[in-house]
Design a protein around this motif. Structure first.
Motif, PDB file in Angstrom:
ATOM      1  N   VAL A 213       0.856  -1.174   0.000  1.00  0.00           N
ATOM      2  CA  VAL A 213       0.000   0.000   0.000  1.00  0.00           C
ATOM      3  C   VAL A 213       0.899   1.233   0.000  1.00  0.00           C
ATOM      4  CG1 VAL A 213      -1.746   1.310   1.263  1.00  0.00           C
ATOM      5  CG2 VAL A 213      -1.857  -1.193   1.209  1.00  0.00           C
ATOM      6  N   PHE A 214       0.624   2.175  -0.919  1.00  0.00           N
ATOM      7  CA  PHE A 214       1.400   3.400  -1.055  1.00  0.00           C
ATOM      8  C   PHE A 214       0.523   4.604  -0.745  1.00  0.00           C
ATOM      9  CE2 PHE A 214       3.215   0.263  -3.854  1.00  0.00           C
ATOM     10  CZ  PHE A 214       4.588   0.452  -3.802  1.00  0.00           C
ATOM     11  N   ASN A 215       1.127   5.633  -0.170  1.00  0.00           N
ATOM     12  CA  ASN A 215       0.405   6.890  -0.023  1.00  0.00           C
ATOM     13  C   ASN A 215       0.607   7.751  -1.261  1.00  0.00           C
ATOM     14  OD1 ASN A 215       2.959   8.054   0.196  1.00  0.00           O
ATOM     15  ND2 ASN A 215       2.854   8.290   2.429  1.00  0.00           N
ATOM     16  N   ALA A 216       0.054   8.952  -1.245  1.00  0.00           N
ATOM     17  CA  ALA A 216       0.100   9.818  -2.429  1.00  0.00           C
ATOM     18  C   ALA A 216       1.500  10.301  -2.744  1.00  0.00           C
ATOM     19  CB  ALA A 216      -0.826  11.017  -2.230  1.00  0.00           C
ATOM     20  N   GLN A 217       2.439  10.200  -1.788  1.00  0.00           N
ATOM     21  CA  GLN A 217       3.833  10.583  -2.029  1.00  0.00           C
ATOM     22  C   GLN A 217       4.681   9.428  -2.538  1.00  0.00           C
ATOM     23  OE1 GLN A 217       2.171  11.589   0.994  1.00  0.00           O
ATOM     24  NE2 GLN A 217       1.669  13.346  -0.293  1.00  0.00           N
TER      25      GLN A 217
ATOM     26  N   LEU B 182      -6.838  -6.845   5.287  1.00  0.00           N
ATOM     27  CA  LEU B 182      -5.766  -5.942   5.695  1.00  0.00           C
ATOM     28  C   LEU B 182      -6.319  -4.992   6.748  1.00  0.00           C
ATOM     29  CD1 LEU B 182      -4.243  -4.875   2.232  1.00  0.00           C
ATOM     30  CD2 LEU B 182      -3.867  -6.984   3.529  1.00  0.00           C
ATOM     31  N   ARG B 183      -5.636  -4.881   7.859  1.00  0.00           N
ATOM     32  CA  ARG B 183      -6.038  -3.958   8.917  1.00  0.00           C
ATOM     33  C   ARG B 183      -5.172  -2.711   8.829  1.00  0.00           C
ATOM     34  NH1 ARG B 183      -7.170  -8.997  10.527  1.00  0.00           N
ATOM     35  NH2 ARG B 183      -9.207  -9.314  11.521  1.00  0.00           N
ATOM     36  N   LEU B 184      -5.810  -1.644   8.394  1.00  0.00           N
ATOM     37  CA  LEU B 184      -5.093  -0.403   8.083  1.00  0.00           C
ATOM     38  C   LEU B 184      -5.561   0.751   8.960  1.00  0.00           C
ATOM     39  CD1 LEU B 184      -5.338  -0.710   4.178  1.00  0.00           C
ATOM     40  CD2 LEU B 184      -3.468  -1.482   5.660  1.00  0.00           C
ATOM     41  N   ASN B 185      -6.027   0.419  10.169  1.00  0.00           N
ATOM     42  CA  ASN B 185      -6.559   1.448  11.055  1.00  0.00           C
ATOM     43  C   ASN B 185      -5.516   2.484  11.461  1.00  0.00           C
ATOM     44  OD1 ASN B 185      -7.691  -1.399  11.612  1.00  0.00           O
ATOM     45  ND2 ASN B 185      -9.409  -0.052  12.181  1.00  0.00           N
ATOM     46  N   HIS B 186      -4.240   2.122  11.362  1.00  0.00           N
ATOM     47  CA  HIS B 186      -3.182   3.038  11.771  1.00  0.00           C
ATOM     48  C   HIS B 186      -2.932   4.138  10.744  1.00  0.00           C
ATOM     49  CE1 HIS B 186      -1.253   0.166   9.091  1.00  0.00           C
ATOM     50  NE2 HIS B 186      -0.224   0.991   8.968  1.00  0.00           N
ATOM     51  N   LEU B 187      -3.534   4.022   9.565  1.00  0.00           N
ATOM     52  CA  LEU B 187      -3.299   5.005   8.508  1.00  0.00           C
ATOM     53  C   LEU B 187      -4.314   6.142   8.587  1.00  0.00           C
ATOM     54  CD1 LEU B 187      -2.584   2.627   5.480  1.00  0.00           C
ATOM     55  CD2 LEU B 187      -0.938   3.744   7.011  1.00  0.00           C
ATOM     56  N   ASN B 188      -3.888   7.328   8.171  1.00  0.00           N
ATOM     57  CA  ASN B 188      -4.765   8.495   8.154  1.00  0.00           C
ATOM     58  C   ASN B 188      -5.783   8.393   7.029  1.00  0.00           C
ATOM     59  OD1 ASN B 188      -3.414   9.752  10.301  1.00  0.00           O
ATOM     60  ND2 ASN B 188      -1.875  10.607   8.892  1.00  0.00           N
ATOM     61  N   PRO B 189      -6.954   8.988   7.198  1.00  0.00           N
ATOM     62  CA  PRO B 189      -7.922   9.028   6.091  1.00  0.00           C
ATOM     63  C   PRO B 189      -7.316   9.712   4.872  1.00  0.00           C
ATOM     64  CG  PRO B 189      -8.964   9.670   8.156  1.00  0.00           C
ATOM     65  CD  PRO B 189      -7.483   9.617   8.431  1.00  0.00           C
ATOM     66  N   ALA B 190      -7.372   9.050   3.748  1.00  0.00           N
ATOM     67  CA  ALA B 190      -6.778   9.582   2.519  1.00  0.00           C
ATOM     68  C   ALA B 190      -7.032   8.594   1.392  1.00  0.00           C
ATOM     69  CB  ALA B 190      -5.276   9.817   2.688  1.00  0.00           C
ATOM     70  N   CYS B 191      -6.545   8.936   0.215  1.00  0.00           N
ATOM     71  CA  CYS B 191      -6.573   8.020  -0.926  1.00  0.00           C
ATOM     72  C   CYS B 191      -5.254   7.262  -0.974  1.00  0.00           C
ATOM     73  CB  CYS B 191      -6.779   8.802  -2.217  1.00  0.00           C
ATOM     74  SG  CYS B 191      -6.877   7.768  -3.689  1.00  0.00           S
ATOM     75  N   TYR B 192      -5.305   5.957  -1.197  1.00  0.00           N
ATOM     76  CA  TYR B 192      -4.118   5.111  -1.231  1.00  0.00           C
ATOM     77  C   TYR B 192      -4.089   4.277  -2.517  1.00  0.00           C
ATOM     78  CZ  TYR B 192      -3.454   6.321   3.661  1.00  0.00           C
ATOM     79  OH  TYR B 192      -3.257   7.012   4.826  1.00  0.00           O
ATOM     80  N   TYR B 193      -2.929   3.772  -2.784  1.00  0.00           N
ATOM     81  CA  TYR B 193      -2.675   2.974  -3.978  1.00  0.00           C
ATOM     82  C   TYR B 193      -2.276   1.566  -3.534  1.00  0.00           C
ATOM     83  CZ  TYR B 193       0.157   1.420  -8.010  1.00  0.00           C
ATOM     84  OH  TYR B 193       0.721   0.722  -9.038  1.00  0.00           O
TER      85      TYR B 193
END
Length: 595
Positions: free
Chosen positions: A546-550, A566-577
């Motif tokens: 999983v990649f962020n926008a950067q 996949l448990r991704l609760n630690h990630l900030n709300p955003a669009c991911y790749y």
């Protein structure tokens, strides 16, 4: 919030898919009034590279009379007939950030490279005499615009009134242009010696800042660690220098040649600790090279391990029609190799026949097997000069002199004399997807002219992480790019650099891989997600990233069941790749939103 995330996701999808409009973004020229010289004294680009921030670095020829770079002029100094080296940095947006002049009695760069920790490295040939001035007897200097930045003192404190012959150097700057160090590549005991057949072919740098020089060596001890014997004639070596400029060793490659000026280029795969050497032997009748005990008279690509042992070699048929290469190969992140050049009809390379004459591009896997061969269609002289890869796109720059040239669905008309073309290919299939030319007023315009021993260019195109390509070369009158007119101010030729791509200078364009899976074979849900993402239908053992926008990896794992959560609760709300790579190397790419 949901609407903003969806808009961001659409933008990310647009960037990673590479669908943004490709065009010439900017172009600049450099050069000097200089003497009206021809042949090897033309002002030309020697090499181009980029860094991870999207800056482009170029080394090019320059006389010291009425110099200019990107419409900025500088007064002349020194001997106006002496060829010198210009080092310049441009931002992704085309801004000239800085430039330096490397001054001696004569200087020409061979290669420029960057590491990932802020270093810029230049290698080339330098000749210094007592008449060079500026830094005192038998010394050269690096100039920052019009003021002396750093004096290059001679090795071992030699000061004299005669000429001090040098054949190789390695220079390190930082990405802001500040001087770090300068090394003469010569035996430790050298003080002064006559012209010899030592010289440099190419140079590469790994991400940590270790430099690798492909060169011929004068016999002697280097850095107190490596001895070059005097019994091997025209045999190339690789010398290693650490980030502080200390020689840490070297080895001789199993190559000998009857012509030390045969074309030879080097690319290092730092992930796999390999060296790729490509070139051709055949400029002069009777030229041959022995590589790993095999006689070569034509185009070759050889793979060596970290101690110089040959792992494999691909080459042409060596009889009948001929082919040539002018530049080093390019690598993608998976280790696939891309090579370009020119050939006559009927050449066989690595078992594959070229069905037409002209420019070609080849993709090979890490074991040296052809993946695809792509060729242009034309009715006269066309040759690929350089190749680069960015994500799922390969770019070839080359020369043509023909009534027409076609690659893929695009055709460009012919001009006289020789002109420059750029073609973009699909890295997965080799299919042509874009073809354009550097437009001129009808006079000569060429990409950087190809590498060789001591003199010549090594790189004519480079890529950044954002899907952009940078290229350059020489021109004799006027060229028209990105809405600008570039004009030669007085030498036989001046040099040019340009960016082909988009306005994206910050968001990495992701690499999709060798094959994209059928869109219906994998399901990702729910989308948007509140922290848990389900993957259904992915092959066991597939790698999930999983990649962020950067472009940063924020999650990595392995598929262990047909329905994986996949448990991704630690990630900030955003669009991911999301990228899924199965054990066969196939890849699927999707975007999703976390709320």
């Amino acid at each position: 919030m949901k609407k903003l995330c969806l808009i961001a996701c659409l933008l990310l999808t647009f960037l990673v898919s590479g669908t943004a409009q490709i065009s010439w973004q900017w172009a600049h020229a450099g050069g000097s009034a200089g003497p009206l010289m021809t042949g090897t004294m033309d002002l030309d680009v020697c090499d181009i590279t980029t860094d991870k921030w999207g800056n482009m670095y170029v080394v090019a020829d320059m006389y010291t009379l009425d110099m200019y770079i990107a419409n900025q002029t500088f007064p002349g100094f020194g001997d106006p007939d002496a060829l010198q080296t210009c080092i310049a940095c441009f931002g992704c947006d085309g801004t000239l950030k800085w430039y330096k002049m490397l001054i001696g009695s004569s200087s020409q760069a061979i290669s420029i490279k960057t590491d990932t920790v802020g270093g810029v490295y230049v290698a080339g040939a330098e000749y210094i005499s007592a008449a060079a001035g500026g830094g005192g007897p038998d010394s050269g200097y690096i100039m920052n615009a019009t003021t002396t930045d750093t004096v290059i003192a001679p090795i071992n404190g030699h000061i004299g009134t005669g000429d001090l012959y040098r054949t190789m150097y390695l220079l390190k700057l930082d990405t802001g242009g500040a001087f770090n160090w300068y090394r003469w590549i010569e035996p430790d005991t050298t003080t002064m010696f006559a012209t010899n057949e030592s010289g440099i072919y190419d140079m590469n740098v790994d991400p940590s800042g270790n430099a690798y020089l492909l060169c011929m060596l004068k016999p002697g001890l280097y850095g107190g660690t490596f001895v070059a014997p005097d019994s091997v004639v025209y045999a190339p070596y690789i010398l290693k220098y650490d980030p502080t400029g200390v020689c840490t060793g070297g080895f001789r490659l199993p190559i000998t040649s009857v012509n030390y000026q045969a074309k030879l280029h080097m690319t290092r795969d730092s992930k796999r600790n390999r060296f790729y050497l490509d070139g051709y032997s055949g400029d002069t009748a009777g030229d041959t090279a022995w590589i790993g005990g095999v006689m070569i008279s034509g185009v070759y690509l050889a793979c060596f391990n970290d101690t110089g042992g040959m792992l494999w070699m691909a080459h042409d048929s060596m009889t009948g029609p001929v082919a040539s290469v002018q530049d080093r190969v390019a690598l993608d992140r998976y280790g696939n190799i891309y090579m370009t050049g020119g050939s006559q009809w009927g050449v066989y390379f690595n078992g594959t026949e070229f069905t037409g004459g002209g420019a070609f591009a080849i993709k090979l896997d890490t074991n040296g097997h052809n993946v695809w061969v792509s060729q242009c269609a034309n009715n006269d002289a066309v040759e690929g000069y350089g190749i680069a890869v960015s994500n799922d796109t390969v770019a070839v720059v080359g020369m043509y002199s023909t009534n027409f040239m076609t690659w893929g669905a695009d055709t460009i008309g012919g001009f006289a004399p020789y002109q420059t073309f750029v073609c973009r290919l699909d890295a997965n299939t080799g299919a042509g997807i874009y073809l354009d030319t550097v437009r001129t007023d009808g006079n000569l315009c060429l990409p950087a002219s190809g590498g060789g021993f001591v003199f010549g260019s090594n790189g004519s195109i480079a890529a950044d992480p954002f899907g952009n390509f940078y290229t350059g070369g020489m021109f004799t009158s006027q060229i028209f790019l990105a809405g600008d007119t570039l004009t030669n101010i007085g030498s036989y030729s001046n040099w040019w650099v340009a960016k082909l791509g988009t306005g994206n200078c910050s968001v990495p364009v992701f690499e999709l891989g060798s094959t994209t899976l059928h869109t219906g074979s994998i399901s990702v849900f729910p989308n948007p997600s509140y922290g848990e993402l389900n993957i259904d239908g992915a092959a066991l053992g597939s790698v999930v990233e999983v990649f962020n926008a950067q472009g940063q990896i924020v999650y990595s794992g392995t598929i262990g069941s047909t329905l994986q959560t996949l448990r991704l609760n630690h990630l900030n709300p955003a669009c991911y790749y999301l990228r899924i790579s199965d054990p066969s190397g196939n890849r699927s790419t999707k975007t999703f939103v976390l709320q």
